[in-house]
Design a protein around this motif. Structure first.
Motif, PDB file in Angstrom:
ATOM      1  N   GLY A   1       4.803   6.938  -2.299  1.00 11.21           N
ATOM      2  CA  GLY A   1       4.097   5.723  -2.692  1.00 11.21           C
ATOM      3  C   GLY A   1       4.967   4.743  -3.427  1.00 11.21           C
ATOM      4  N   GLY A   2       5.995   5.219  -4.133  1.00 17.43           N
ATOM      5  CA  GLY A   2       6.892   4.305  -4.807  1.00 17.43           C
ATOM      6  C   GLY A   2       6.338   3.764  -6.107  1.00 17.43           C
ATOM      7  N   PHE A   3       5.410   4.455  -6.776  1.00 15.96           N
ATOM      8  CA  PHE A   3       4.877   3.973  -8.040  1.00 15.96           C
ATOM      9  C   PHE A   3       4.341   5.159  -8.816  1.00 15.96           C
ATOM     10  CE2 PHE A   3       2.123   2.351 -11.157  1.00 15.96           C
ATOM     11  CZ  PHE A   3       2.450   1.036 -11.371  1.00 15.96           C
ATOM     12  N   SER A   4       4.762   5.263 -10.042  1.00 11.82           N
ATOM     13  CA  SER A   4       4.224   6.329 -10.872  1.00 11.82           C
ATOM     14  C   SER A   4       4.076   5.836 -12.295  1.00 11.82           C
ATOM     15  CB  SER A   4       5.153   7.544 -10.861  1.00 11.82           C
ATOM     16  OG  SER A   4       4.654   8.545 -11.708  1.00 11.82           O
TER      17      SER A   4
ATOM     18  N   ASN B   1       0.833  -1.200   0.000  1.00 16.93           N
ATOM     19  CA  ASN B   1       0.000   0.000   0.000  1.00 16.93           C
ATOM     20  C   ASN B   1       0.873   1.258   0.000  1.00 16.93           C
ATOM     21  OD1 ASN B   1      -1.512   2.290   1.134  1.00 16.93           O
ATOM     22  ND2 ASN B   1      -3.168   0.817   1.320  1.00 16.93           N
ATOM     23  N   PRO B   2       0.777   2.116  -1.030  1.00 21.62           N
ATOM     24  CA  PRO B   2       1.649   3.300  -1.118  1.00 21.62           C
ATOM     25  C   PRO B   2       1.411   4.320  -0.015  1.00 21.62           C
ATOM     26  CG  PRO B   2      -0.046   3.368  -2.818  1.00 21.62           C
ATOM     27  CD  PRO B   2      -0.140   2.020  -2.180  1.00 21.62           C
ATOM     28  N   ILE B   3       0.171   4.447   0.454  1.00 20.84           N
ATOM     29  CA  ILE B   3      -0.109   5.422   1.514  1.00 20.84           C
ATOM     30  C   ILE B   3       0.513   4.966   2.828  1.00 20.84           C
ATOM     31  CG2 ILE B   3      -1.948   6.445   2.890  1.00 20.84           C
ATOM     32  CD1 ILE B   3      -3.638   6.612   0.429  1.00 20.84           C
ATOM     33  N   LYS B   4       0.417   3.662   3.127  1.00 17.22           N
ATOM     34  CA  LYS B   4       1.058   3.144   4.332  1.00 17.22           C
ATOM     35  C   LYS B   4       2.572   3.363   4.270  1.00 17.22           C
ATOM     36  CE  LYS B   4      -2.237  -0.557   5.449  1.00 17.22           C
ATOM     37  NZ  LYS B   4      -2.382  -2.024   5.579  1.00 17.22           N
ATOM     38  N   ARG B   5       3.146   3.123   3.093  1.00 17.43           N
ATOM     39  CA  ARG B   5       4.592   3.351   2.952  1.00 17.43           C
ATOM     40  C   ARG B   5       4.938   4.795   3.283  1.00 17.43           C
ATOM     41  NH1 ARG B   5       4.263   0.131  -1.922  1.00 17.43           N
ATOM     42  NH2 ARG B   5       4.425   1.982  -3.230  1.00 17.43           N
ATOM     43  N   SER B   6       4.135   5.721   2.773  1.00 20.64           N
ATOM     44  CA  SER B   6       4.383   7.138   3.005  1.00 20.64           C
ATOM     45  C   SER B   6       4.356   7.469   4.495  1.00 20.64           C
ATOM     46  CB  SER B   6       3.342   7.966   2.246  1.00 20.64           C
ATOM     47  OG  SER B   6       3.540   9.331   2.477  1.00 20.64           O
TER      48      SER B   6
ATOM     49  N   GLU C   1      -0.846  -2.644  -5.991  1.00 27.99           N
ATOM     50  CA  GLU C   1      -1.318  -1.455  -5.305  1.00 27.99           C
ATOM     51  C   GLU C   1      -2.671  -1.634  -4.605  1.00 27.99           C
ATOM     52  OE1 GLU C   1       2.040   0.332  -5.844  1.00 27.99           O
ATOM     53  OE2 GLU C   1       0.399   1.498  -4.983  1.00 27.99           O
ATOM     54  N   THR C   2      -3.410  -2.676  -4.942  1.00 30.17           N
ATOM     55  CA  THR C   2      -4.741  -2.847  -4.353  1.00 30.17           C
ATOM     56  C   THR C   2      -4.894  -4.198  -3.664  1.00 30.17           C
ATOM     57  OG1 THR C   2      -5.694  -3.748  -6.383  1.00 30.17           O
ATOM     58  CG2 THR C   2      -5.759  -1.366  -6.109  1.00 30.17           C
TER      59      THR C   2
END
Length: 643
Positions: A447-450, A402-407, A510-511
């Motif tokens: 987030g580590g993904f773009s 999860n990118p938000i958790k990573r942040s 991501e999901t």
């Protein structure tokens, strides 16, 4: 029974235009063929056949399917009869077969294993309760540990006599063969053909599957013997794979659901002791290294794990790998260490359940604080070791899908260790790109993904086709639809490594925390994931030709847009981007919308609870609501939405 390879051969041979053309007159219109629908009366053709997709769809009555479904519906045939009809048309020989003796043997063997293990559980349990040796030795041990008769019954605890072959003799008289006893791991057969009981002079802990059936045993020795291991377990069998089960899951599953948290301990006695004290949401890894399969089993009942460690520093460090595995499965993990010399079993017997619970609540820490505080005691002011700790923490954070958790965790490490957050994010993104091809280039949000810069996109709500099911969540339906239709499409490429990343890579990564509520969508999602985990992208025909008509109807709706662009757009050089060309931007925003929906649902739930909470709990709830609202605002800013 028609062999599966024959079924696939029939479906591949069946041309949708040829099959439908046997019953109606088709006329070409663009890339499709059209006719008046054979399933209802109509004057204006609304029955479309797509040669490229191998499907038909009527936009008048809603009927749709593949070649097999067409002949089944029109001729009133069953599934096997429809297959035979197509096989005859295409001169394919169908050799039906009955279950062979070997098929029956394999099926019967699995059933026999369950039966013999049930017999063994009852045998060991009766010895504990009724046999003189079982009472004096086995019961004495359990009573010494404070186990009541009720808890002994709950876990079906038992005792194995200190005899070489008592169990084998009793089981043989009961009609069990040597072969099945050996396959169940209950006896061993020596070269001289002597048969020896596997469990001797030990207390027995039956291991149950989720349904409560005994599938194996753990056994603890009671007498001092330096040559004998303290614990022995059943070997792997057809029904027991130790990497896929945790001890106590059957007894704990309901409590885990209710508490929405699972206590993870190491040993059998830890589990039983906590149950004895009224703490039932607990399972054990049984002294083995934690595996992804075990974590996924727990995740079926809760997204939260609290790892309860013994007060042994060496054991704690050895167990830290388990935290990274839990993070990879996108679960929330906290850790608790008991005072030196204590384990959960000894500590709860010493202080009681209330003090135990208070200690756990006061001492539990998220994995960042846990690993940091554990390591800072050793590294002191050594800058090299501190840099190593930071790298280790960043590597753990990159395990989180999860990118938000990573942040959030990047922010926490930045605060704890006084280091710039952007440095952590950049290092994390390097690790993501280097180790996991499905991870993409980083964003400034951590987030580590773009998959690409956010561009103005079409309103996706206007693009969704009519659905034959009730929707519980529009965004989740779009997720599953795009996965099925475009999962194989490349949406990102690392030009340094030449690695291509598909939509399925992105969506699954991501999901992965999403629980799809609609059963039909979940079934489709899970089927696609099974193929993906094997390194494959399932052919669309897996779904459009599914024996499950609900899956077939749903996917064919997705495959059958009611309107198509006229060729005149191209003729007059008016170029409209294809949906596939915008997948990167659409999917990026879809993930954010799904996350935003999830956060808002969590806020709504907390708002429902706040009136019934006491003053202290209300303050905690308000703090949590504010945190989630900040995350929603951050997502809304990225999406360009007005809050």
């Amino acid at each position: 029974m028609i062999p599966q390879d024959t079924v696939q051969k029939i479906l591949q041979a069946a041309d949708i235009v040829e099959v439908v053309g046997d019953f109606v007159t088709l006329k070409k219109r663009g890339s499709s063929m059209m006719a008046c629908c054979p399933f209802h009366n109509e004057k204006t053709p609304s029955f479309h056949v797509s040669p490229a997709k191998g499907i038909y769809k009527c936009f008048g009555c809603g009927q749709g399917g593949d070649s097999l479904r067409f002949v089944m519906e029109l001729e009133g045939l069953s599934y096997p009869e429809g297959l035979k009809w197509l096989a005859k048309k295409y001169n394919i020989e169908v050799q039906e077969r009955e279950m062979t003796d070997q098929d029956l043997i394999q099926q019967n063997e699995k059933e026999s294993l369950f039966i013999v293990l049930e017999y063994a559980q009852n045998y060991f349990h009766d010895l504990l309760l009724k046999n003189e040796e079982g009472i004096s030795v086995g019961q004495s041990y359990f009573i010494e540990r404070g186990f009541s008769k009720a808890i002994i019954e709950k876990f079906n605890l038992g005792y194995a006599l200190d005899s070489y072959d008592d169990f084998n003799k009793k089981a043989s008289l009961a009609g069990f063969t040597t072969e099945i006893l050996e396959k169940a791991g209950l006896i061993s057969v020596k070269d001289n053909q002597s048969k020896i009981d596997r469990f001797r002079g030990r207390v027995i802990f039956p291991i149950h599957n989720v349904a409560g059936k005994p599938i194996a045993f753990g056994a603890r020795i009671l007498k001092t013997d330096p040559k004998a291991p303290k614990y022995i377990n059943s070997p792997e069998t057809e029904i027991y794979h130790k990497s896929q089960i945790v001890y106590g899951i059957y007894q704990a599953k309901n409590a885990i659901r209710q508490a929405d948290n699972c206590f993870l301990v190491e040993g059998y006695t830890d589990v039983v002791s906590l149950h004895q004290a009224g703490i039932e949401n607990v399972v054990a890894s049984s002294g083995t290294s934690l595996t992804p399969e075990q974590i996924r089993l727990i995740r079926r009942f809760s997204q939260n794990i609290t790892v309860l460690y013994d007060g042994d520093a060496a054991g704690i460090k050895a167990s830290l790998r388990g935290i990274d595995l839990i993070l990879e499965e996108d679960m929330n993990v906290k850790s608790v260490v008991f005072p030196d010399g204590d384990d959960p079993d000894s500590y709860i017997r010493k202080v009681g359940s209330q003090t135990f619970t208070d200690y756990v609540n006061a001492s539990q820490k998220d994995f960042i604080r846990f690993k940091t505080e554990l390591s800072l005691e050793e590294i002191g002011n050594d800058p090299i070791k501190k840099a190593g700790l930071i790298t280790d923490l960043v590597e753990s954070i990159t395990k989180i899908p999860n990118p938000i958790k990573r942040s959030v965790f990047y922010q926490e490490v930045s605060t704890l260790l006084q280091i710039d957050e952007n440095i952590l994010i950049n290092e994390g993104n390097k690790l993501l790109r280097g180790k996991n091809p499905e991870q993409k280039k980083g964003r400034s949000d951590g987030g580590g993904f773009s998959p690409g810069p956010p561009e103005p996109a079409r309103n996706r709500e206007k693009e969704i086709v009519e659905a034959s099911m009730s929707k519980t969540n529009f965004h989740e339906e779009v997720l599953v639809r795009d996965l099925v239709l475009y999962g194989h499409e490349v949406i990102d490429k690392d030009y340094e490594t030449e690695e291509e990343h598909t939509l399925a890579d992105y969506l699954f990564h991501e999901t992965s925390e999403i629980r799809i509520e609609d059963q039909l969508l979940q079934k489709i999602y899970a089927t696609y994931k099974q193929y993906y985990d094997l390194g494959e992208y399932p052919d669309i025909k897996i779904f459009s030709s599914s024996p499950d008509t609900k899956i077939q109807d749903c996917v064919i709706n997705w495959m059958s847009p009611k309107h198509e662009l006229s060729d005149n757009w191209t003729k007059f050089e008016i170029f409209v981007p294809k949906y596939e060309e915008k997948l990167s931007d659409f999917s990026y925003k879809l993930v954010l919308r799904i996350t935003k929906d999830k956060l808002q649902n969590e806020i709504n739930q907390m708002l429902n609870e706040i009136d019934d909470a006491n003053d202290e709990d209300q303050e905690i709830i308000v703090v949590n609501i504010n945190k989630k609202q900040l995350l929603i605002k951050k997502i809304a800013d990225i999406l360009g939405a007005v809050m």
